[in-house]
Design a protein around this motif. Structure first.
Motif, PDB file in Angstrom:
ATOM      1  N   LEU A   1      80.084  90.249  29.045  1.00  0.00           N
ATOM      2  CA  LEU A   1      78.966  91.142  29.350  1.00  0.00           C
ATOM      3  C   LEU A   1      79.474  92.474  29.900  1.00  0.00           C
ATOM      4  CD1 LEU A   1      76.681  88.449  31.004  1.00  0.00           C
ATOM      5  CD2 LEU A   1      76.533  89.348  28.674  1.00  0.00           C
ATOM      6  N   ALA A   2      78.772  93.535  29.513  1.00  0.00           N
ATOM      7  CA  ALA A   2      79.201  94.887  29.899  1.00  0.00           C
ATOM      8  C   ALA A   2      78.177  95.531  30.825  1.00  0.00           C
ATOM      9  CB  ALA A   2      79.362  95.735  28.641  1.00  0.00           C
ATOM     10  N   THR A   3      78.627  96.435  31.657  1.00  0.00           N
ATOM     11  CA  THR A   3      77.713  97.225  32.485  1.00  0.00           C
ATOM     12  C   THR A   3      77.821  98.692  32.065  1.00  0.00           C
ATOM     13  OG1 THR A   3      79.324  97.772  34.205  1.00  0.00           O
ATOM     14  CG2 THR A   3      78.125  95.686  34.444  1.00  0.00           C
ATOM     15  N   THR A   4      76.796  99.446  32.431  1.00  0.00           N
ATOM     16  CA  THR A   4      76.811 100.882  32.076  1.00  0.00           C
ATOM     17  C   THR A   4      76.877 101.743  33.331  1.00  0.00           C
ATOM     18  OG1 THR A   4      74.395 100.851  31.958  1.00  0.00           O
ATOM     19  CG2 THR A   4      75.596 100.562  29.895  1.00  0.00           C
ATOM     20  N   ASP A   5      77.529 101.219  34.346  1.00  0.00           N
ATOM     21  CA  ASP A   5      77.709 102.002  35.577  1.00  0.00           C
ATOM     22  C   ASP A   5      78.409 103.325  35.254  1.00  0.00           C
ATOM     23  OD1 ASP A   5      76.706  99.791  36.792  1.00  0.00           O
ATOM     24  OD2 ASP A   5      78.630  99.048  37.538  1.00  0.00           O
ATOM     25  N   GLY A   6      77.932 104.366  35.864  1.00  0.00           N
ATOM     26  CA  GLY A   6      78.578 105.662  35.652  1.00  0.00           C
ATOM     27  C   GLY A   6      77.967 106.488  34.540  1.00  0.00           C
ATOM     28  N   LEU A   7      76.958 105.932  33.843  1.00  0.00           N
ATOM     29  CA  LEU A   7      76.323 106.720  32.783  1.00  0.00           C
ATOM     30  C   LEU A   7      75.658 107.967  33.352  1.00  0.00           C
ATOM     31  CD1 LEU A   7      75.447 107.132  29.864  1.00  0.00           C
ATOM     32  CD2 LEU A   7      73.584 105.503  30.228  1.00  0.00           C
ATOM     33  N   ASP A   8      75.176 107.871  34.610  1.00  0.00           N
ATOM     34  CA  ASP A   8      74.530 109.044  35.199  1.00  0.00           C
ATOM     35  C   ASP A   8      75.531 110.136  35.587  1.00  0.00           C
ATOM     36  OD1 ASP A   8      75.528 107.533  37.218  1.00  0.00           O
ATOM     37  OD2 ASP A   8      73.702 107.437  38.405  1.00  0.00           O
ATOM     38  N   ASP A   9      76.823 109.885  35.349  1.00  0.00           N
ATOM     39  CA  ASP A   9      77.801 110.983  35.457  1.00  0.00           C
ATOM     40  C   ASP A   9      77.587 111.978  34.306  1.00  0.00           C
ATOM     41  OD1 ASP A   9      78.887 109.662  37.576  1.00  0.00           O
ATOM     42  OD2 ASP A   9      80.623 108.883  36.477  1.00  0.00           O
ATOM     43  N   TYR A  10      77.033 111.481  33.206  1.00  0.00           N
ATOM     44  CA  TYR A  10      76.867 112.307  31.997  1.00  0.00           C
ATOM     45  C   TYR A  10      75.421 112.731  31.758  1.00  0.00           C
ATOM     46  CZ  TYR A  10      81.514 110.486  30.902  1.00  0.00           C
ATOM     47  OH  TYR A  10      82.840 110.164  30.950  1.00  0.00           O
ATOM     48  N   VAL A  11      74.486 111.852  32.104  1.00  0.00           N
ATOM     49  CA  VAL A  11      73.069 112.114  31.828  1.00  0.00           C
ATOM     50  C   VAL A  11      72.285 111.898  33.130  1.00  0.00           C
ATOM     51  CG1 VAL A  11      71.073 111.398  30.430  1.00  0.00           C
ATOM     52  CG2 VAL A  11      73.379 111.269  29.463  1.00  0.00           C
ATOM     53  N   PRO A  12      71.368 112.837  33.484  1.00  0.00           N
ATOM     54  CA  PRO A  12      70.614 112.675  34.727  1.00  0.00           C
ATOM     55  C   PRO A  12      69.871 111.333  34.767  1.00  0.00           C
ATOM     56  CG  PRO A  12      70.202 114.818  33.752  1.00  0.00           C
ATOM     57  CD  PRO A  12      71.006 114.060  32.765  1.00  0.00           C
TER      58      PRO A  12
END
Lengths: 83, 361
Positions: free
Chosen positions: B55-66
């Motif tokens: 399973l994967a997480t998407t932590d840190g996506l808000d570094d790129y998109v608000p």
């Protein structure tokens, strides 16, 4: 929980407003545009959420436009329909 | 293999999976040989976990998109968006340089969690209470749409779903767009997510099998698949000078029985074998002895070839076989490597990555 409190909780949880808490939403704050920043897709979602959580149907734009102005107007609309 | 008249340059890569996110995490996991699968109790209403999964997480996506812009995106779209953001960032393509970029997303399952969640909501509350947002997020091309909208990409946008052949079909289309001059750059990749229904299916379909502890890609006659999720993207360019990871210089597809000899060649082969017995038999016929594989790192998922292509790009860049290989010669300098994905019916898609694009490659 009052209608207003429940509405604020629904807004935050079901519309995923992660950057705000229910307590931070003002009762008379505009839901769309400059206020809470919701958009037309949220309006459609909100119509469904009101029906799902309160059993109240917003039938058309004529009913929806004044009801969806703020927490105050939406709560008043719901309580009026539930009576 | 069909040599491309104009090889396309690999300008950037991005990936997110159970191993973490980004090239460094992927290489580290490949060199380690595996990622630990997990049990998630919250996958099921009864609190049970039926099967391990990567399973994967998407932590840190808000570094790129608000964060506010992410609120309508489900896990599937977030995986794709993070993979795409990482790839564009790696390619050095800033927001003001996205005029002639196309987007191609490959997926075998699509937004499966949202799709089944939407159907459940219709069953529970009736169609009049079904969420319009959940419906819009349940269509296969939603990830591609969010990639274009959130990243300001205005070029053509395509989503392909051909189960295990999705990624090779996506690469073929990307090469066509670039060769036709329709765009200068293509952000192309694969995404799939795990969900409770898939977890349940694994338990039901493979009830008689011993529960695997790890994927054994070369045990072609055994069922060792462990489902995975994640996204992997490449940024492909028409401009050969923009190559940072080599070139895609040959592609091939067909049925193993008719065209197997066309992919048997001197260059190392990166098998997409991911522990499924029904496709394992074709890998065995396709390439004879096993070569190398990194599926034990990202898991079993229809779009797994996207991870293999990212791995191939990294191996060509580093001239080193990062994944486990069973023959010493595979560990020699990698200048060219072919990714092969086989489907259960014997269809295959092969994509070759080479360090050089000139004659004699």
């Amino acid at each position: 929980m009052t209608t207003k409190e429940k509405l604020k909780q629904i807004l935050v949880e079901d519309l995923n407003l992660e950057d705000i808490t229910p307590e931070e939403i003002e009762d008379d704050e505009p839901l769309f545009g400059e206020g809470l920043g919701l958009d037309s897709l949220d309006a459609v979602e909100l119509v469904v959420l009101v029906q799902k959580h309160f059993g109240v149907e917003i039938k058309d734009m004529e009913e929806g436009r004044p009801a969806l102005q703020s927490i105050n107007t939406l709560a008043a609309f719901i309580e009026d329909k539930q009576e | 293999m069909n040599l491309l008249t104009q090889p396309v340059a690999i300008q950037g890569i991005g990936c997110v999976g159970a191993f973490g996110r980004g090239a460094a995490a992927f290489v580290e996991a490949m060199q380690r040989g595996t990622t630990a699968p997990q049990y998630h109790d919250d996958l099921h209403g009864d609190g049970s976990a039926y099967f391990p999964a990567f399973l994967a997480t998407t932590d840190g996506l808000d570094d790129y998109v608000p964060k506010r812009a992410l609120r309508r995106l489900d896990h599937y779209s977030r995986l794709a968006l993070l993979g795409g953001c990482l790839a564009l960032d790696d390619a050095g393509i800033s927001a003001d340089q996205r005029d002639r970029i196309g987007v191609i997303v490959a997926s075998g399952y699509g937004a499966s969690a949202t799709t089944f969640g939407f159907l459940d909501s219709v069953l529970d509350d009736g169609d009049h209470c079904a969420s319009p947002t959940a419906f819009s997020n349940s269509v296969h091309n939603v990830a591609g749409a969010y990639l274009s909208m959130q990243l300001g990409i205005h070029g053509p946008n395509l989503t392909l779903s051909q189960f295990e052949m999705s990624v090779s079909a996506a690469i073929y289309n990307a090469v066509c767009w670039l060769q036709q001059g329709r765009v200068d750059t293509v952000l192309v990749g694969g995404v799939d997510e795990h969900c409770a229904v898939l977890n349940y299916c694994y338990r039901r379909y493979f009830a008689e099998e011993i529960e695997p502890q790890r994927i054994e890609p070369f045990a072609f006659n055994r069922q060792t698949a462990i489902p995975g999720e994640g996204a992997a993207f490449l940024v492909l360019s028409r401009d050969p000078k923009k190559s940072r990871y080599g070139y895609i210089d040959a592609i091939c597809a067909g049925h193993v029985e008719q065209r197997a000899e066309s992919v048997i060649q001197r260059s190392p082969i990166l098998l997409g074998a991911d522990g499924h017995r029904n496709s394992g038999q074709w890998y065995q016929r396709c390439v004879g002895n096993p070569k190398t594989s990194c599926s034990a790192v990202y898991g079993s998922l229809p779009s797994g070839q996207a991870f293999d292509l990212v791995a191939a790009a990294l191996m060509v860049r580093d001239q080193q076989c990062h994944a486990a290989c069973d023959r010493i010669e595979e560990a020699a300098q990698i200048r060219q490597i072919t990714s092969i994905k086989c489907a259960s019916d014997g269809q295959f898609g092969a994509v070759r990555v080479s360090r050089w694009s000139g004659k004699g490659r």
